[in-house]
Each structure stands twice: as C-alpha cells, then as structure tokens.
Scaffold this motif. Structure first.
Motif, mmCIF file in Angstrom:
data_model
loop_
_atom_site.group_PDB
_atom_site.id
_atom_site.type_symbol
_atom_site.label_atom_id
_atom_site.label_comp_id
_atom_site.label_asym_id
_atom_site.label_seq_id
_atom_site.Cartn_x
_atom_site.Cartn_y
_atom_site.Cartn_z
ATOM 1 N N VAL B 47 0.873 -1.176 0.000
ATOM 2 C CA VAL B 47 0.000 0.000 0.000
ATOM 3 C C VAL B 47 0.910 1.225 0.000
ATOM 4 C CG1 VAL B 47 -1.835 1.266 1.140
ATOM 5 C CG2 VAL B 47 -1.786 -1.229 1.277
ATOM 6 N N ASN B 63 -0.309 0.780 -10.157
ATOM 7 C CA ASN B 63 -1.365 -0.209 -9.994
ATOM 8 C C ASN B 63 -1.181 -0.875 -8.638
ATOM 9 O OD1 ASN B 63 -3.284 -0.205 -12.053
ATOM 10 N ND2 ASN B 63 -1.882 -1.213 -13.479
ATOM 11 N N VAL B 64 -1.237 -0.045 -7.641
ATOM 12 C CA VAL B 64 -1.017 -0.451 -6.266
ATOM 13 C C VAL B 64 -2.024 0.346 -5.441
ATOM 14 C CG1 VAL B 64 0.582 0.035 -4.356
ATOM 15 C CG2 VAL B 64 1.425 -1.130 -6.395
ATOM 16 N N ASP B 65 -2.593 -0.256 -4.422
ATOM 17 C CA ASP B 65 -3.532 0.499 -3.574
ATOM 18 C C ASP B 65 -2.804 1.707 -2.992
ATOM 19 O OD1 ASP B 65 -5.480 -1.290 -4.168
ATOM 20 O OD2 ASP B 65 -5.388 -2.379 -2.253
ATOM 21 N N THR B 66 -3.453 2.862 -3.077
ATOM 22 C CA THR B 66 -2.784 4.114 -2.745
ATOM 23 C C THR B 66 -3.686 5.002 -1.909
ATOM 24 O OG1 THR B 66 -1.558 4.021 -4.826
ATOM 25 C CG2 THR B 66 -1.686 6.175 -3.735
#
Lengths: 366, 257, 186
Positions: B47, B63-66
């Motif tokens: 994250v 493309n990563v939870d942010t």
C-alpha cells in the motif's frame, strides 16, 4: 480461526466511571484498534482499553500527539479495522485535521470527546465549549455525526450506535461527552449488542483486498486533493447530497411537556440532567414548561425543534458555554418569530435553582 | 505495435505520462520503487501512501492500492495501517518538508518505536509544490523564495541530516540509506532493501532520495545535474547509513559521492 | 420528586475522602438504590484539597455536582474553606474537632464537631481515620447500614484481610466507632 471471547456477555448492571463505560462499549461494538494521546479528562478510556486488550485481542498505540492519533486511526480504518480515538480540548483542536480528511474521503471513524474548559488549556474538568468545534470543525462543511450523551447509559448505548452509524453511513462520528461524565460513577446496564437485537455493521478494508491491483481488480486510489475548483465542487456536493439524504435517518432528540408549554428549555449533555429535573418538578407544580434535548447536534433535529417553536413558546437555551448550542438552535429556527433566551455558564455546570428561577421569570412574561 | 519506454509492471499505464515537471526527479524515484515492487513481486501486498507537496501527484501513479494523505501525516496513516494489518507492506512517500518539517514528530516517533514501515523521502532542497520556499534541507547560500538572498545558516541553520538522525534514534533492525536520482540503480537497490527489511519484520526502514527540481532551482539540464551531483553531496553523503546484519551480506556498500 | 441525599466530603490528599465516597456510593448501588459519585479532579488534584460529591436516592440522579449539600464533612482548615460554597441553611456541617473555628460557615442547619482524628489516633490507628468518617456519615444519614458498609469494605480490602484478619477487625471497629461519635448529634 477460533472465535474471540465477547467482551460483554449477555447483560449486566455495573457501577463504574464513564470512561470505563466507553472502553467496554467500544469493545462490545466490535472496535479493534484504539490509537490515542493522553489528555485529561479522557485518559481512563485508554487505561481501560489497554487492560482489555490482551484478553480480547485489541490493538492499542499511544501516539506522539493527537494528529498522529487521528491519522493512525484512519490508517487502521483503511486496513479494515474498526478504529477509534478519544480526546478533549486542545486535543480536539488538533483532531479536526485528521477528521477533515475522513470527511473528504468518506471514511468512517469514531472519536470520543470528553469536553474540558476552553479556550486554550482552560481547565481539565468540565465544559460544553466544544460544541461548535466538534459539530462544525475543520476546513469543510461539518459533514459528521455528533451524539451528545448525558448519562452512563447514553455513553454505552451511543458508543455502540456511533460505530454502527460511522460504518453504515461512512461519515466520521463523534461521541460528545464531558469530564464529569468521564469521571463520575453511576449505574449502567452493559449488554452484548446481539442480545438486544443490535446488529453490528461490519468493517471492510479499503486497501489490500484480494487480488493484484490493475490485474485482477482496479487499484484503490484514495485521495483528498483535487486539481481544479469544479472537480472539488462536484466531490463536495456529492458528499453534501449523501449527508442530507441520510441525515433524517440519523437525527435524534427527546422532548417532554412541549404541548401547551409557554417556555421550553433546550439543553444537551450533563446540563440536560439538571434541566430535566427542574422541568419535571415545575410541571408537577402546574407550571407550563417543557424541555427539548437534541441528542444529535450534527445533524441537528431542526424540524422537530421548529415544530415546537412554531407554537409560539419562548425557548430557553441552557448550556455550559457562551451560546454554542444557542447558535445551532437559532440557525435551526431561522425565519420563525421564535424568542430564544439563553442561560450561559461557560465551563460551569448550570445550577438547578438558577434554571428554575429563570424559567419561572420567562413563564411570567419577564 | 507501439514502442514505449520500459515501464515497471506495477506502474499504471493509464496515468502516464505522469504529471511531474520536466526534469523532476520524482519520476526516477518512483521508477526505482516500481522496479523494486516488481522484483519482489509484492504488487498485491503493497500500500502506497503519499504526502502533500509534489509527492501527492503520485496518488494514481501505480497499480497499487494508494492513499493520499495530509502534509506530514503519511507516516502516521501508514503506521496505523501496518499495525492494524501487518500483512500489508506499506510505503510512506513524502518530500523534505513533509518529513523533516511539518511531520518531524511522526518520523522521529515512528523511527523510535521501530515501526515496520518503509519511508521514502525525496530531498530536493526546497518546497516544490508551493513555489520554491526554504526547506530544512536548503543548502547554505541557496536562494529560495523565502531566502531571496541565500540561506544564512546563522539565522536558519544548516541542512538537516535526515538519515543520520534516523540512524541515531533507531535500533539494530532498522535500515537507513541515502540514495540519489543521479544513480538510479543504486537507489533501486536501497529501496528494495528497505522493503525487504520491512517484509522480514526487522524494523523501521528509511531511504532519503536526493532529487532534482529544475523548475524552482531555475537551472538548465547541465546545472541541474551539477547541483545534485556536486553541490548537494557536499552536505548529503550518499550511501547506506545503517544496515541490519542480516541484510549486510548483500550488496549496497556505502558509495560516498 | 424525591430528592437524593447530597453528601460532600472534603479533606487533604491522603485523608482518604475519595475512598469513603466510593464505598458509600458503591454500597448504595449494591443494595439497589440510585447513586452517583464524582471526585474533583482539577489541576490541583495533585496535592490540594480533595472534594467528593456523593448522591444517593431512589430515582435516577440529576446533575453530578450539586449546589447545596445536605451533609458536608470537612477534615482540615483548607477543606472547610473549600466546602463553604456548597453549604446552605439546610446543611449539616461536620468538621473535625482539631480544626480551628475561624472559617466555619455561619447560618447552616447544624455545626457538629467530631473528634475523629484524636479518637482514631488514641483508640484505633490513624490509617482507619477515614473509615471512622464513613461511620459518621452512616450515623448521620443512614444512606447505608453498618453491615452494608462492612460488605463494601470487604469488597475493596478483602484480599488484604485474608493475610491480616486483625485489619478487618480494626476496620469494623472504626465504622462502629464513627457511628458512635455522632450519636445524639442530630
């Protein structure tokens, strides 16, 4: 996974301080994380939470300040755990920053405020001077829920309700108590919410859901900053529409003796206890007086109060602040020719004798 | 078929080209982070938290939870998240203002508690987003909008030694390094080791990245690189400052600039 | 509406007035009555006069702090001064006989001197001074019985009594002696 023991089984009557009640109620409500910073008069909430923690698998961190307490709480919320904090006075001032982020990002969170005297360090004991800050603080539109409690039973019931409201509607939710409520002992019935048919709203993670972002699912991209005015305008208006839509489901008040009353006393919190006793006694003596207690200060029970005021009664707002509740009342009554009087004692509990005298004067037309 | 520059798998192509100014170092730091995420195959567990300032422009970068937070507050958000779910690998990404000024108390206390998070702090010697004011990292004599005649150390002190401070307040499990966008491969290694250190649950992991800001430095390409390679390294030594023994067996020896 | 009995206890830090207040409130609660207890806890809580507000009644208690006590007990000079805002024409005001009479409130219902400090020192032990005060409150108000007080003390100190049964005996005698001290004072 073995099921964790329930913090409160069945139902039991106990005699304890309000801060202890809050810790038990939060655990009973399914809260898993508390992040907090010491400030009187809420410290014992942390003290009891840390003692419950090992038995019920609860998380606690004492942070470096209230900013950190609020933001770590939001980190816990994002990770999918019901998280909360507790603060007061100058800590509440700092807490407005993280709660403003919660408001913008529609994050649930529960904050317990045990009001103390202000401005500044003020005193550490008691007040109702955090009404404006808690209801309307932050650089936004006050899109939050504020429950004002007046007894230990309220503290227990509304702590549980606050978690459900926050996670159901995803607006930050405050429990507004005060130092007297935090430190005093009185009887309270604690219960397992399930026994009373209260279903606990589950928490969902905002980040770290199953799958690879961009491959199996879109990434969670959560922000609170917007590039242009119109973009933010749309975002805020969406929040406002949602808030206004759910407000009627959230709003709460209680009233007594308002029909045929010449004077209606308006009060919340501990002051309401004083008002309630006085009004009920005067009613028994035949004095045409009633009371109106907003339980939610945000959203404010404006419609209900307008119906009371429309009968032409005189309103007497009684509070341990210099007109903070009165400001909410006057806004709610905007456009009505209602008379709003005030009995304001910032940082001091209003005496019952004083309240009775003032009500009688107003009933007699003085 | 379209030819594109090599892009880390964890980058989000839909949001490229990115929003940073021409010549800005953020893109290089984020490329190093993206490659490290790819190599460690942790895209589904990372994250990314970004601060206010230019770092906020990375809120949709991966493309990563942010989560984009407030100025200085990324550290506590990621601390709270990591403690609530230790399975996550959390990265707090911030500038020198966020980490060394408005959020110093969070950095210091997270480091002291040895929170298992990775902090990447971009040092470009001034506040970029707000228009080039003095930062705790501004060099003596450097002109900024709030030091128009150059930073006078008598009045406003010397540049903060961030990694050295973090190294001195952390325990043995901590990883602390200073990289530079002038050496992207080394920077990637530092970031990778900082992530590995968190994954191993050893302790606080901190990488300062020296970075460029030609827009506010008002420099051309040549002077930009001269500033980061010659001027900044006079005050900021590049290399690993603190390495847990378990990590030390790998490469990444200190390479003073 | 039946009014609760309002009791104010005031003493120096260490005199144990909060423990007395807690025992009264808890014992009343245990026997099914409504009770509310709140200490003062301002910044002066570290080393100043300690005040305890106790209310016992048969209907839910109103505000936690009251304006006028039915019974006020002050155990030092400073405690007398701090108690004065909470006394009125209906108040029974109890003070330790060792206190000088200069600051005593005028115009109260009754002024009663009790030699609690002296008796506890001579006959019992200074550490049960506050338990004698508890007995005095019971003797004057009847808010709880001597037996209920003993049960409440047992809940608090039972683990210590296990190791030292003489301590239990000392506490019981202190309650009883406290009741005796105020006998006939009303």
């Amino acid at each position: 996974m073995p099921t964790k023991p329930k913090p409160v089984e069945g139902e039991k009557k106990v005699f304890m301080t309000g801060n202890e009640v809050v810790a038990w109620a939060a655990a009973a409500a399914g809260a898993e994380c508390m992040y907090g910073y010491p400030i009187t008069p809420q410290n014992e909430i942390m003290h009891y939470w840390t003692r419950l923690a090992p038995k019920f698998g609860l998380i606690f961190l004492q942070t470096e300040d209230e900013l950190s307490a609020g933001f770590t709480m939001l980190g816990g919320v994002l990770a999918g755990r019901k998280s909360f904090t507790a603060t007061a006075g100058p800590g509440n001032t700092l807490m407005q920053e993280p709660l403003s982020m919660a408001e913008m990002m529609r994050l649930p969170a529960v904050v317990v405020i045990q009001q103390r005297g202000g401005p500044s360090t003020g005193q550490v004991v008691y007040s109702q001077q955090e009404v404006t800050l808690t209801s309307l603080g932050g650089n936004g539109e006050g899109l939050r829920v504020v429950y004002s409690t007046s007894s230990h039973q309220d503290l227990y019931d509304y702590t549980i309700k606050a978690f459900n409201t926050a996670w159901r509607y995803r607006f930050p939710t405050f429990l507004l108590g005060d130092g007297y409520q935090g430190k005093m002992r009185e009887p309270v019935v604690m219960y397992d919410p399930e026994v009373r048919g209260v279903e606990l709203v589950p928490a969902e993670p905002y980040v770290g859901r199953p799958g690879t972002p961009g491959v199996d699912r879109p990434p969670a991209h959560l922000r609170n900053a917007y590039s242009i005015e119109e973009e933010l305008y749309e975002a805020v208006m969406e929040l406002v529409r949602e808030y206004e839509k759910v407000a009627p489901e959230i709003v709460e008040h209680e009233a007594f003796g308002v029909d045929g009353a010449r004077v209606v006393a308006v009060a919340h919190g501990v002051v309401f206890r004083a008002v309630k006793g006085v009004v009920r006694e005067l009613r028994q003596q035949g004095v045409p007086v009633g009371y109106f207690r907003p339980i939610t200060l945000r959203p404010f029970p404006a419609d209900a109060l307008r119906r009371v005021a429309a009968t032409g009664v005189r309103l007497l707002v009684v509070e341990s602040a210099y007109g903070q509740l009165a400001r909410l009342v006057k806004e709610a009554l905007s456009g009505l020719p209602a008379e709003v009087h005030g009995l304001y004692k910032p940082g001091v509990l209003v005496g019952q004798g004083e309240i009775a005298t003032r009500i009688k004067t107003l009933v007699q037309g003085g | 078929m379209q030819i594109q520059p090599a892009m880390p798998r964890s980058w989000r192509p839909e949001t490229k080209p990115h929003k940073f100014c021409p010549g800005c170092g953020h893109g290089i730091v984020l490329k190093a982070l993206g490659e490290a995420i790819d190599e460690l195959e942790i895209q589904d567990r990372v994250v990314f938290g970004c601060d206010i300032g230019c770092s906020l422009l990375s809120w949709d970068f991966f493309n990563v939870d942010t989560v984009q937070t407030h100025h200085g507050r990324t550290t506590p958000v990621m601390v709270g998240m990591k403690r609530a779910n230790p399975e996550l690998i959390v990265v707090a990404y911030m500038g020198d203002g966020g980490g060394y000024a408005i959020g110093t108390q969070h950095l210091v206390n997270a480091a002291t508690r040895n929170d298992r998070i990775t902090v990447i702090l971009v040092n470009n010697t001034q506040y970029g987003m707000t228009g080039g004011q003095m930062a705790p990292t501004t060099l003596p004599g450097q002109k900024t909008e709030t030091t128009p005649f150059g930073r006078d150390p008598e009045l406003t002190g010397y540049p903060i030694q961030g990694p050295e401070m973090v190294a001195s307040i952390t325990r043995d499990g901590a990883y602390v390094a200073r990289g530079t966008v002038a050496r992207p491969r080394q920077l990637k290694e530092f970031i990778k080791r900082a992530l590995q250190n968190q994954m191993a649950g050893r302790g606080f992991s901190f990488v300062e990245a020296l970075s460029t800001c030609p827009t506010n430095w008002r420099t051309n390409a040549e002077d930009t690189w001269k500033f980061i390679e010659k001027e900044m390294t006079r005050y900021f030594k590049v290399g690993e400052v603190k390495v847990p023994p378990e990590l030390a067996r790998g490469k990444g020896e200190r390479e003073d600039g | 509406m039946a009014r609760p009995v309002k009791i104010l206890l005031a003493g120096e830090g260490g005199q144990g007035v909060q423990a007395v207040a807690e025992i009264i409130a808890e014992a009343a609660y245990e026997k099914g009555r409504e009770a509310l207890y709140i200490p003062n806890f301002g910044i002066e809580q570290r080393g100043g006069v300690s005040l305890a507000f106790v209310q016992v009644g048969d209907e839910p208690i109103g505000p936690p702090r009251f304006e006028t006590a039915d019974l006020a007990i002050a155990l030092s000079d400073r405690a007398v001064v701090r108690s004065r805002p909470y006394v009125g024409p209906e108040t029974t005001f109890i003070y330790d006989s060792s206190i000088g009479t200069n600051h005593l409130p005028q115009g109260v219902a009754r002024l009663v001197a009790v030699p609690a400090i002296e008796v506890s020192k001579k006959e019992l032990h200074p550490r049960v001074f506050n338990v004698m005060i508890l007995g005095a409150v019971i003797g004057l108000t009847g808010v709880i019985t001597v037996e209920e007080a003993k049960e409440a003390i047992e809940r608090r100190l039972g683990h210590r009594f296990e190791k030292d049964p003489a301590l239990r005996e000392l506490n019981h005698r202190a309650v009883e002696r406290g009741v005796e001290l105020v006998k006939g004072k009303l």
